[in-house]
Design a protein around this motif. Structure first.
Motif: not given
Length: 252
Positions: A179-183, A188-191, A196-198, A225-227
């Motif tokens: 339940g933890t969103g990321s930046i 690389g492969g992060a996308p 993004n933005n979800i 929280i939403k992320f």
């Protein structure tokens, strides 16, 4: 291992070897593009993302230990990665310094070890953020999971460092499963691991302002929280029971 200059001896050996394979699986769309760029036949390449274990139940004693480490801090930011340049730790520490005025109770935890450890600890001291930053390594897996689950943001703004690049970023998905969103960084492969933005945000890991603005956006209007909720749902697509079916479809 595929990131060698086209036409070089290592590249030629790679292409010759892969031509003998019936199927080639790339762990992200970025890796597929990289493979095509160095001469591997695109018709053979399928993209199947790596799998993760389903999230474990966190025992009360580990949960309490994590709460003790974080105390009353906010936001609680974490990175789980080798301490190497392409993971972006140096920029993270600078961002933590810049965020202190806006978030006086900020806490950052880095879990991992690597060749940059001494440099990063030295930088933390120079930036006067030793109270806000905790470096951990060789900790119990259950403790690591408890700290991830208790965090508000998984931050790893990866960059390309010489030939080294993040092929996918399974750690983003593992954090998402709790339940933890990321930046993550755009290189690389992060996308593929962060929508993004979800489920989180994609930034330019080379630009301090991009990371800073990303963190501010992440916590604006309780976006985190939403992320986090969206990330948890998204992570279910990466459970091994689903990923294995993609391999079975490929070879059937």
């Amino acid at each position: 291992e595929i990131n060698h200059e086209k036409g070089s001896p290592l590249n030629k050996r790679l292409v010759e070897s892969t031509e003998k394979a019936n199927f080639i699986v790339a762990n992200s769309n970025f890796t597929k593009k990289l493979a095509i760029k160095v001469g591997i036949s695109p018709s053979k390449i399928s993209v199947i993302f790596p799998g993760i274990k389903e999230p474990q139940l966190i025992q009360d004693n580990y949960k309490k230990k994590a709460e003790t480490i974080y105390k009353e801090s906010f936001p609680k930011i974490i990175t789980v990665a080798r301490l190497e340049k392409r993971k972006g730790h140096e920029k993270i520490l600078m961002v933590i310094k810049n965020l202190k005025s806006k978030f006086p109770k900020i806490k950052y935890i880095s879990i991992g070890f690597g060749e940059e450890e001494n440099n990063l600890k030295k930088l933390s001291k120079e930036l006067s953020i030793e109270n806000e930053v905790t470096f951990l390594k060789n900790i119990d897996e259950k403790m690591k999971i408890a700290l991830i689950a208790e965090s508000d943001l998984f931050l790893m703004p990866t960059i390309i460092d010489k030939k080294s690049v993040e092929g996918f970023g399974i750690s983003y998905i593992e954090a998402a499963s709790y339940g933890t969103g990321s930046i993550g960084g755009k290189d690389g492969g992060a996308p593929d691991a962060i929508t993004n933005n979800i489920t989180g945000l994609i930034c330019d890991g080379n630009e301090l302002n991009s990371i800073y603005d990303g963190v501010i956006n992440f916590f604006s209007n309780n976006n985190f929280i939403k992320f986090g909720q969206a990330a948890k749902t998204f992570s279910e697509n990466f459970h091994w029971n689903k990923v294995v079916k993609n391999y079975l479809k490929l070879i059937s």
